[in-house]
Design a protein around this motif. Sequence first.
Motif, PDB file in Angstrom:
ATOM      1  N   VAL A   1       0.834  -1.213   0.000  1.00 43.82           N
ATOM      2  CA  VAL A   1       0.000   0.000   0.000  1.00 43.82           C
ATOM      3  C   VAL A   1       0.867   1.261   0.000  1.00 43.82           C
ATOM      4  O   VAL A   1       0.519   2.262  -0.642  1.00 43.82           O
ATOM      5  CB  VAL A   1      -1.040   0.050   1.160  1.00 43.82           C
ATOM      6  N   ALA A   2       1.996   1.196   0.706  1.00 38.27           N
ATOM      7  CA  ALA A   2       2.883   2.369   0.741  1.00 38.27           C
ATOM      8  C   ALA A   2       3.432   2.652  -0.659  1.00 38.27           C
ATOM      9  O   ALA A   2       3.433   3.803  -1.120  1.00 38.27           O
ATOM     10  CB  ALA A   2       4.028   2.130   1.724  1.00 38.27           C
ATOM     11  N   VAL A   3       3.855   1.585  -1.343  1.00 35.82           N
ATOM     12  CA  VAL A   3       4.401   1.756  -2.691  1.00 35.82           C
ATOM     13  C   VAL A   3       3.296   2.261  -3.634  1.00 35.82           C
ATOM     14  O   VAL A   3       3.505   3.195  -4.418  1.00 35.82           O
ATOM     15  CB  VAL A   3       5.013   0.417  -3.199  1.00 35.82           C
ATOM     16  N   GLU A   4       2.103   1.648  -3.499  1.00 34.78           N
ATOM     17  CA  GLU A   4       0.988   2.031  -4.383  1.00 34.78           C
ATOM     18  C   GLU A   4       0.640   3.519  -4.238  1.00 34.78           C
ATOM     19  O   GLU A   4       0.433   4.223  -5.212  1.00 34.78           O
ATOM     20  CB  GLU A   4      -0.229   1.167  -4.038  1.00 34.78           C
ATOM     21  N   ILE A   5       0.607   3.998  -3.009  1.00 37.34           N
ATOM     22  CA  ILE A   5       0.282   5.410  -2.787  1.00 37.34           C
ATOM     23  C   ILE A   5       1.434   6.295  -3.253  1.00 37.34           C
ATOM     24  O   ILE A   5       1.220   7.305  -3.939  1.00 37.34           O
ATOM     25  CB  ILE A   5      -0.037   5.663  -1.283  1.00 37.34           C
ATOM     26  N   ALA A   6       2.667   5.888  -2.919  1.00 35.07           N
ATOM     27  CA  ALA A   6       3.826   6.711  -3.308  1.00 35.07           C
ATOM     28  C   ALA A   6       3.892   6.833  -4.831  1.00 35.07           C
ATOM     29  O   ALA A   6       4.142   7.922  -5.369  1.00 35.07           O
ATOM     30  CB  ALA A   6       5.109   6.090  -2.763  1.00 35.07           C
ATOM     31  N   GLU A   7       3.633   5.732  -5.531  1.00 33.55           N
ATOM     32  CA  GLU A   7       3.687   5.790  -6.998  1.00 33.55           C
ATOM     33  C   GLU A   7       2.624   6.737  -7.554  1.00 33.55           C
ATOM     34  O   GLU A   7       2.864   7.454  -8.525  1.00 33.55           O
ATOM     35  CB  GLU A   7       3.515   4.382  -7.584  1.00 33.55           C
ATOM     36  N   GLN A   8       1.482   6.749  -6.901  1.00 31.97           N
ATOM     37  CA  GLN A   8       0.427   7.657  -7.375  1.00 31.97           C
ATOM     38  C   GLN A   8       0.804   9.123  -7.113  1.00 31.97           C
ATOM     39  O   GLN A   8       0.514   9.997  -7.913  1.00 31.97           O
ATOM     40  CB  GLN A   8      -0.901   7.325  -6.707  1.00 31.97           C
ATOM     41  N   PHE A   9       1.460   9.375  -5.973  1.00 30.59           N
ATOM     42  CA  PHE A   9       1.911  10.741  -5.681  1.00 30.59           C
ATOM     43  C   PHE A   9       2.936  11.187  -6.727  1.00 30.59           C
ATOM     44  O   PHE A   9       2.911  12.326  -7.187  1.00 30.59           O
ATOM     45  CB  PHE A   9       2.519  10.819  -4.273  1.00 30.59           C
ATOM     46  N   ILE A  10       3.849  10.252  -7.075  1.00 35.55           N
ATOM     47  CA  ILE A  10       4.865  10.601  -8.084  1.00 35.55           C
ATOM     48  C   ILE A  10       4.166  10.882  -9.420  1.00 35.55           C
ATOM     49  O   ILE A  10       4.491  11.847 -10.116  1.00 35.55           O
ATOM     50  CB  ILE A  10       5.923   9.478  -8.235  1.00 35.55           C
ATOM     51  N   ALA A  11       3.183  10.046  -9.748  1.00 37.00           N
ATOM     52  CA  ALA A  11       2.450  10.260 -11.009  1.00 37.00           C
ATOM     53  C   ALA A  11       1.774  11.632 -11.002  1.00 37.00           C
ATOM     54  O   ALA A  11       1.784  12.352 -12.004  1.00 37.00           O
ATOM     55  CB  ALA A  11       1.417   9.155 -11.204  1.00 37.00           C
ATOM     56  N   LEU A  12       1.221  12.009  -9.856  1.00 33.39           N
ATOM     57  CA  LEU A  12       0.547  13.318  -9.761  1.00 33.39           C
ATOM     58  C   LEU A  12       1.534  14.465  -9.978  1.00 33.39           C
ATOM     59  O   LEU A  12       1.212  15.471 -10.598  1.00 33.39           O
ATOM     60  CB  LEU A  12      -0.076  13.484  -8.375  1.00 33.39           C
ATOM     61  N   ALA A  13       2.745  14.274  -9.429  1.00 29.80           N
ATOM     62  CA  ALA A  13       3.749  15.336  -9.551  1.00 29.80           C
ATOM     63  C   ALA A  13       4.294  15.415 -10.975  1.00 29.80           C
ATOM     64  O   ALA A  13       4.939  16.403 -11.345  1.00 29.80           O
ATOM     65  CB  ALA A  13       4.884  15.076  -8.567  1.00 29.80           C
ATOM     66  N   ASN A  14       4.030  14.376 -11.765  1.00 31.48           N
ATOM     67  CA  ASN A  14       4.428  14.363 -13.176  1.00 31.48           C
ATOM     68  C   ASN A  14       5.940  14.509 -13.352  1.00 31.48           C
ATOM     69  O   ASN A  14       6.394  15.196 -14.261  1.00 31.48           O
ATOM     70  CB  ASN A  14       3.743  15.524 -13.895  1.00 31.48           C
ATOM     71  N   THR A  15       6.704  13.910 -12.472  1.00 38.20           N
ATOM     72  CA  THR A  15       8.153  14.108 -12.539  1.00 38.20           C
ATOM     73  C   THR A  15       8.890  12.894 -13.077  1.00 38.20           C
ATOM     74  O   THR A  15      10.079  12.965 -13.340  1.00 38.20           O
ATOM     75  CB  THR A  15       8.716  14.418 -11.128  1.00 38.20           C
ATOM     76  N   ASN A  16       8.193  11.763 -13.181  1.00 38.22           N
ATOM     77  CA  ASN A  16       8.875  10.546 -13.622  1.00 38.22           C
ATOM     78  C   ASN A  16       7.959   9.803 -14.592  1.00 38.22           C
ATOM     79  O   ASN A  16       6.900   9.307 -14.192  1.00 38.22           O
ATOM     80  CB  ASN A  16       9.186   9.682 -12.390  1.00 38.22           C
ATOM     81  N   PRO A  17       8.380   9.708 -15.868  1.00 29.33           N
ATOM     82  CA  PRO A  17       7.503   9.088 -16.874  1.00 29.33           C
ATOM     83  C   PRO A  17       7.197   7.616 -16.605  1.00 29.33           C
ATOM     84  O   PRO A  17       6.273   7.046 -17.179  1.00 29.33           O
ATOM     85  CB  PRO A  17       8.289   9.250 -18.185  1.00 29.33           C
ATOM     86  N   GLN A  18       7.955   7.022 -15.660  1.00 28.81           N
ATOM     87  CA  GLN A  18       7.702   5.616 -15.311  1.00 28.81           C
ATOM     88  C   GLN A  18       6.381   5.462 -14.545  1.00 28.81           C
ATOM     89  O   GLN A  18       5.779   4.409 -14.532  1.00 28.81           O
ATOM     90  CB  GLN A  18       8.855   5.164 -14.418  1.00 28.81           C
ATOM     91  N   TYR A  19       5.969   6.534 -13.862  1.00 25.54           N
ATOM     92  CA  TYR A  19       4.754   6.458 -13.048  1.00 25.54           C
ATOM     93  C   TYR A  19       3.703   7.420 -13.587  1.00 25.54           C
ATOM     94  O   TYR A  19       3.861   8.641 -13.506  1.00 25.54           O
ATOM     95  CB  TYR A  19       5.068   6.787 -11.578  1.00 25.54           C
TER      96      TYR A  19
END
Length: 398
Positions: free
Chosen positions: A255-273
């Motif tokens: 769950v920690a990874v799942e949420i962190a990945e979504q935060f990274i996706a929101l920040a739009n800083t890493n095309p992997q997420y």
Amino acid sequence: YAILKYDGLVVRSDTKVTAEVLQASNLQVVGRAGTGVDNIDLTAATRKGVLVLNAPGGNFISACELTCSLISALSRNVPQGCQSLKEGKWDRKLYTGTELYGKTLAVLGLGRIGREVALRMQAFGMKVIGFDPMVSVEDAAKLNIASLGLEDIWPLADYITVHTPLIPQTKNLINAEVLKKCKKGVRVVNVARGGIVDENALLDSLKCGHCGGAALDVFCEEPPKSEQTFELIKHPKVIVTPHLGASTKEAQIRVAVEIAEQFIALANTNPQYTSIQGVLNAPALAASRNPENTSWISLARSLGKISSQLLQTSTFSSTAFSLVTQGAELKNKQFLTTPVQIGLLSGRTSNGLNFINVNTYASEGGLKVAYEHDPSSSQNLVALAFGSNVAKHVLTGK
Ligand SMILES: O=C(O)[C@H](O)COP(=O)(O)O
């Protein structure tokens, strides 16, 4: 307030994200490292334009496994036998159990957790019946689950396990009336949310010997404080755990990874997420982030803004708005009604408008924007028609 300096917050179920907390903050996003969001004031978050996300994919196996453990522990009096031996007793007769083989398990809620529970308990030889208004009889049958109406379930079930969120429709789903309709000896399991099973009704049914046992991981109040809940917890036929459904190393990492990945996706800083699948209060958000839609969104917002200026009225309730898209590129672009609303309301409210909160303010102001796609024309075009009995206008843009 310490919260003031944070843009994002991640919580489990213990932390209450109340309207007061949200109001006092500059939060842009609240992530729930888990599934249930009943500890987050979703209405207040939406109103403030704060995005709420959850991570339901990470802990369902753990919740399922605890449920299955509790069902088998209930059938064989494992915690009671364990406690008795620790106290120096050797009560073999007192803790004689019953087999699960051939018994009927009712699974109420056939989402991820309910399905996994069904699958595992079938391996014990249990017959699984179930109820879920969102799952068809055919889809349930594919999982070897006989989907029945609730009234048909009650007299058949030897065990009932609930796997639904706590919503008005599921509050006290297992209540005094229901328990009376169940077989004598029925056992009740709740690893979902306190309040789905009426604690007082369950206690009464256990006391009179109708309910044969219960396993509870969740409570109306957590941690429990009321005398009645403690009477239930201490009942000899009740086994309890302190909301441990998702408390495994694996689930907490997931769950920690799942949420962190979504935060990274929101920040739009890493095309992997790029995936923000857990969004709970902004249905148009994913579409708004697709670069293909950027220019159409800004066009829709401008059409809304110009219409708002052309209209002399102070409210929108007597004006009908209809957004029409044309052309293959603009098929299924219903979400464009959201930037239209933002354009219409901007300048008319002091609240900061975004894709999260605009629907709230639009419905409060009586603003509705209908949507239609016209397949007859190949030209990509957006048209906003609006008017009342007095005047009608159409604004178009390409
Ligand atoms: O809703 C959930 O995900 C579970 O109830 C787990 O809650 P927790 O993250 O507080 O353990």
